[in-house]
Design an enzyme around this catalytic site. Structure first.
Site, PDB file in Angstrom:
ATOM      1  N   PRO A  30      -8.290  21.458   3.160  1.00 46.65           N
ATOM      2  CA  PRO A  30      -8.326  21.983   1.743  1.00 46.65           C
ATOM      3  C   PRO A  30      -9.543  22.900   1.861  1.00 46.65           C
ATOM      4  CG  PRO A  30      -7.883  19.550   1.689  1.00 46.65           C
ATOM      5  CD  PRO A  30      -8.263  20.026   3.195  1.00 46.65           C
ATOM      6  N   LYS A  31      -9.583  23.935   1.230  1.00 44.88           N
ATOM      7  CA  LYS A  31     -10.767  24.670   0.991  1.00 44.88           C
ATOM      8  C   LYS A  31     -11.568  24.485  -0.277  1.00 44.88           C
ATOM      9  CE  LYS A  31     -12.037  29.545   1.181  1.00 44.88           C
ATOM     10  NZ  LYS A  31     -13.085  29.164   0.298  1.00 44.88           N
ATOM     11  N   PHE A  32     -12.485  23.550   0.071  1.00 42.04           N
ATOM     12  CA  PHE A  32     -13.306  22.859  -1.261  1.00 42.04           C
ATOM     13  C   PHE A  32     -14.178  24.116  -1.807  1.00 42.04           C
ATOM     14  CE2 PHE A  32     -12.708  19.290   1.349  1.00 42.04           C
ATOM     15  CZ  PHE A  32     -11.936  18.216   0.267  1.00 42.04           C
ATOM     16  N   GLU A 180      -9.668  25.183  -3.725  1.00 40.12           N
ATOM     17  CA  GLU A 180      -9.384  26.839  -3.763  1.00 40.12           C
ATOM     18  C   GLU A 180      -7.996  27.205  -3.054  1.00 40.12           C
ATOM     19  OE1 GLU A 180     -13.076  29.598  -3.898  1.00 40.12           O
ATOM     20  OE2 GLU A 180     -13.411  28.134  -2.620  1.00 40.12           O
ATOM     21  N   GLY A 181      -7.738  26.160  -2.092  1.00 41.97           N
ATOM     22  CA  GLY A 181      -6.390  26.644  -1.350  1.00 41.97           C
ATOM     23  C   GLY A 181      -6.805  25.753   0.016  1.00 41.97           C
TER      24      GLY A 181
END
Length: 335
Positions: A30-32, A180-181
């Site tokens: 996960p893109k935090f 974010e993605g």
């Protein structure tokens, strides 16, 4: 051995879709929405916390420094993301408050608004340089390191999977929490300092916004300042577009009407109000227009204060069929 800062971290380049490859070829994380941070522990157990660009964060996040000191062995370097979770959401505004707080206030905020350090990589471990190892081996070392670290503490092992189906579920469902993605990494990749060897896939959605101003010239606007109405009928600034292409500027320029008296926004906007970086040198200057044009834009999930888009958004097209008064932000967006 004394570890030297700053260290230039490995970076990611943007992609529009999941990359092809056989099962297991990629690892997904996960893109935090947080601050990238590298933690360095010297041979004397001194801890140094640095940002992606090398700025000192040691005094800014004392709870993370203490947790690293308590649980991470000497002569070790970790890479991760500093985040603040609040009510099931990532709260970037809390990170900003911490960033501008003085040392004494940062210590107080560490108690009232504690942050976490989600670790996703290791560069050195007990004095051994492991950047030349493939990612799956570095991950095994990291997981071994975290076996003795409490799961409910400040330090957290970042999520990672080799299962694309699981990654797609994360991509679709975690956006509501401010994720974010995805960051996508080759399983056998080494850690290349400063290189863009990873991929980032941001989840973007379209939304409508009201144009309240522009930057650039009236005949060739270079960007649009955008707003949405809140439940009280006030037009709130929500962000700005990226640089408009020539065709987009030519399309939107004739649709902009010079502002009359009583524009709802100030003549200049504070730094950070219109998708500009925090810490800007001064207010944002722009030209006001009548808020009678609606445009469709492409946005990601990174919000500041639950309302303003922290990253510039991408202009898609004008929506002359829509009434600006109908562009109302939801209660969730308003925060």
């Amino acid at each position: 051995m004394r570890l030297r800062s700053p260290i230039e971290p490995m970076l990611a380049k943007a992609v529009a879709d999941f990359p092809p490859g056989r099962p297991g070829a990629w690892r997904y994380e996960p893109k935090f929405d947080g601050f990238r941070g590298l933690a360095l522990v010297d041979s004397d157990r001194g801890v140094h916390l640095q940002s992606r660009r090398g700025a000192r964060l040691t005094d800014t996040f004392p709870e993370i420094v203490w947790a690293v000191f308590e649980h991470i062995p000497a002569r070790t370097v970790l890479d991760g993301e500093i985040v603040r979770w609040a009510a099931g959401q990532l709260d970037f505004s809390a990170l900003h408050r911490r960033n501008i707080a003085g040392r004494r206030r940062a210590a107080s905020l560490a108690t009232s608004e504690p942050c976490h350090y989600a670790v996703f990589d290791v560069l050195k471990l007990r004095g051994r340089d492991v950047t030349g190892l493939p990612l799956h081996e570095r991950r095994a070392l990291l997981e071994g390191l975290f076996t003795t670290i409490p799961s409910a503490g400040v330090l957290a092992l970042g999520l990672q999977t080799t299962d694309e189906a699981e990654a797609r579920t994360w991509y679709e469902t975690l956006a509501v929490a401010g994720v974010e993605g995805l960051v996508i990494k080759p399983t056998r990749s080494t850690y290349e300092v400063g290189a863009r060897g990873w991929l980032k896939l941001k989840r973007r959605t379209s939304m409508d916004a009201v144009v309240g101003g522009f930057v650039g010239s009236p005949l060739r606007p270079s960007g649009l300042i955008l707003g949405r109405y809140d439940d009280a009928g006030r037009l709130r600034v929500v962000g700005r577009t990226t640089q408009l292409a020539a065709q987009a500027a030519a399309e939107v320029a004739p649709l902009l009407t010079p502002a009359r008296a009583g524009h709802p926004w100030p003549e200049t906007l504070p730094p950070g109000w219109a998708s500009s970086p925090y810490g800007g040198s001064g207010p944002i200057t722009y030209t006001q227009v009548q808020p009678n044009l609606v445009v469709e834009v492409l946005v990601d999930s990174a919000l500041d204060g639950g309302r303003r888009h922290r990253h510039a958004v991408r202009y898609l097209r004008p929506r002359i069929d829509l009434d600006p008064a109908s562009v109302v932000e939801s209660c969730e967006a308003a925060g």
